[in-house]
Design a protein around this motif. Structure first.
Motif, PDB file in Angstrom:
ATOM      1  N   ALA A 100       0.811  -1.188  -0.042  1.00 27.96           N
ATOM      2  CA  ALA A 100      -0.084   0.067   0.013  1.00 27.96           C
ATOM      3  C   ALA A 100       0.869   1.122  -0.043  1.00 27.96           C
ATOM      4  O   ALA A 100       0.564   2.256  -0.655  1.00 27.96           O
ATOM      5  N   TYR A 101       1.933   1.174   0.837  1.00 26.45           N
ATOM      6  CA  TYR A 101       2.944   2.482   0.735  1.00 26.45           C
ATOM      7  C   TYR A 101       3.489   2.540  -0.676  1.00 26.45           C
ATOM      8  O   TYR A 101       3.546   3.801  -0.953  1.00 26.45           O
ATOM      9  N   VAL A 102       3.955   1.544  -1.189  1.00 25.00           N
ATOM     10  CA  VAL A 102       4.579   1.710  -2.567  1.00 25.00           C
ATOM     11  C   VAL A 102       3.618   2.123  -3.416  1.00 25.00           C
ATOM     12  O   VAL A 102       3.937   3.141  -4.394  1.00 25.00           O
ATOM     13  N   VAL A 103       2.520   1.643  -3.353  1.00 30.78           N
ATOM     14  CA  VAL A 103       1.468   2.337  -4.336  1.00 30.78           C
ATOM     15  C   VAL A 103       1.002   3.759  -4.266  1.00 30.78           C
ATOM     16  O   VAL A 103       1.050   4.716  -4.965  1.00 30.78           O
ATOM     17  N   VAL A 104       0.913   4.204  -2.802  1.00 33.60           N
ATOM     18  CA  VAL A 104       0.512   5.555  -2.614  1.00 33.60           C
ATOM     19  C   VAL A 104       1.682   6.415  -3.105  1.00 33.60           C
ATOM     20  O   VAL A 104       1.514   7.450  -3.563  1.00 33.60           O
ATOM     21  N   VAL A 105       3.011   5.943  -2.670  1.00 32.58           N
ATOM     22  CA  VAL A 105       4.076   6.979  -3.311  1.00 32.58           C
ATOM     23  C   VAL A 105       4.361   6.919  -4.767  1.00 32.58           C
ATOM     24  O   VAL A 105       4.583   7.885  -5.380  1.00 32.58           O
ATOM     25  N   ASN A 106       4.393   5.770  -5.232  1.00 38.93           N
ATOM     26  CA  ASN A 106       4.868   5.459  -6.588  1.00 38.93           C
ATOM     27  C   ASN A 106       3.670   5.704  -7.775  1.00 38.93           C
ATOM     28  O   ASN A 106       3.921   6.134  -8.705  1.00 38.93           O
ATOM     29  N   VAL A 107       2.644   4.984  -7.490  1.00 41.17           N
ATOM     30  CA  VAL A 107       1.386   5.102  -8.350  1.00 41.17           C
ATOM     31  C   VAL A 107       0.570   6.350  -8.314  1.00 41.17           C
ATOM     32  O   VAL A 107       0.194   6.966  -9.226  1.00 41.17           O
ATOM     33  N   LEU A 108       0.066   6.599  -7.192  1.00 44.58           N
ATOM     34  CA  LEU A 108      -0.480   7.616  -7.265  1.00 44.58           C
ATOM     35  C   LEU A 108       0.035   9.072  -7.052  1.00 44.58           C
ATOM     36  O   LEU A 108      -0.649  10.224  -7.030  1.00 44.58           O
ATOM     37  N   GLY A 109       1.346   8.969  -6.987  1.00 43.20           N
ATOM     38  CA  GLY A 109       2.043  10.291  -6.919  1.00 43.20           C
ATOM     39  C   GLY A 109       2.390  10.972  -5.673  1.00 43.20           C
ATOM     40  O   GLY A 109       2.449  12.099  -5.936  1.00 43.20           O
ATOM     41  N   ILE A 110       1.726  10.450  -4.564  1.00 50.07           N
ATOM     42  CA  ILE A 110       1.724  11.284  -3.365  1.00 50.07           C
ATOM     43  C   ILE A 110       3.115  11.200  -3.042  1.00 50.07           C
ATOM     44  O   ILE A 110       3.732  10.216  -2.969  1.00 50.07           O
ATOM     45  N   PRO A 111       3.722  12.587  -2.512  1.00 49.03           N
ATOM     46  CA  PRO A 111       5.364  12.437  -2.121  1.00 49.03           C
ATOM     47  C   PRO A 111       5.451  11.507  -0.684  1.00 49.03           C
ATOM     48  O   PRO A 111       4.840  11.061  -0.344  1.00 49.03           O
ATOM     49  N   ASP A 112       7.007  11.080  -0.866  1.00 51.86           N
ATOM     50  CA  ASP A 112       7.169  10.316   0.135  1.00 51.86           C
ATOM     51  C   ASP A 112       6.730  10.757   1.581  1.00 51.86           C
ATOM     52  O   ASP A 112       7.111  11.792   2.090  1.00 51.86           O
TER      53      ASP A 112
END
Length: 182
Positions: free
Chosen positions: A118-130
């Motif tokens: 979920a963290y990987v998707v939030v950061v990389n796919v949805l483009g939400i910053p780290d």
């Protein structure tokens, strides 16, 4: 309930209720964690009445529609990766994985894997910053602290899902649906 029309109707109503709960994330402040949790709990009734297969279909429909339509993508990701599927698969884990320490190891392994995904998707796919950058110097340890608290919450969630399933099976279904508990 063996009729396909009953499965479709109940599945549709459950999907609608789950989506309503997911839509509330846009109306109620700080509900990004609570609403996906409650939406997942709706699937207990679907799994008990119609089986795990139908519950997984409802989960898939709510996941897709939630990602496309709900105001909080973070809540949709939480439903997809953590809260949506778990009430459905918990019964299978309880039945098939023995002894209890091994069962808990499997449950926690599944949970932690899904949290990282979920963290990987939030950061990389949805483009939400780290997210960890927001914590500053505490950021290097914050992921582990948050994961530890997440595991504590997961144990409470597992206990809640188990108890609500038992209440549904032993009290609600016999009293209100006029059928015997298992």
């Amino acid at each position: 309930m063996k009729h396909k029309s009953s499965q479709v109707a109940i599945g549709g109503m459950a999907s609608g209720l789950c989506l309503l709960l997911m839509f509330l994330t846009g109306m109620i402040p700080f509900s990004d964690y609570v609403c996906p949790t409650f939406a997942g709990l709706v699937l207990i009734a679907v799994a008990e009445e119609l089986g795990r297969g139908t519950a997984l279909i409802v989960y898939g429909a709510v996941s897709l529609l939630g990602l496309l339509l709900t105001p909080s993508k973070e809540a949709a990701i939480l439903f997809i990766f953590i809260f949506g599927y778990y009430p459905t698969i918990r019964g299978a884990l309880e039945e098939k994985v023995r002894p209890m320490p091994l069962r808990w190891l499997v449950k926690l392994l599944i949970f932690n894997t899904m949290v990282v995904l979920a963290y990987v998707v939030v950061v990389n796919v949805l483009g939400i910053p780290d997210i960890m950058e927001e914590f500053g110097s505490f950021g290097q340890y914050s992921a582990l602290v948050l994961l530890a608290f997440g595991n504590i919450f997961f144990v409470i969630y597992d206990y809640t899902v188990g108890n609500l399933t038992a209440v549904y099976r032993d009290y609600f279904a016999p009293k209100f649906l006029r059928r015997g508990g298992r």
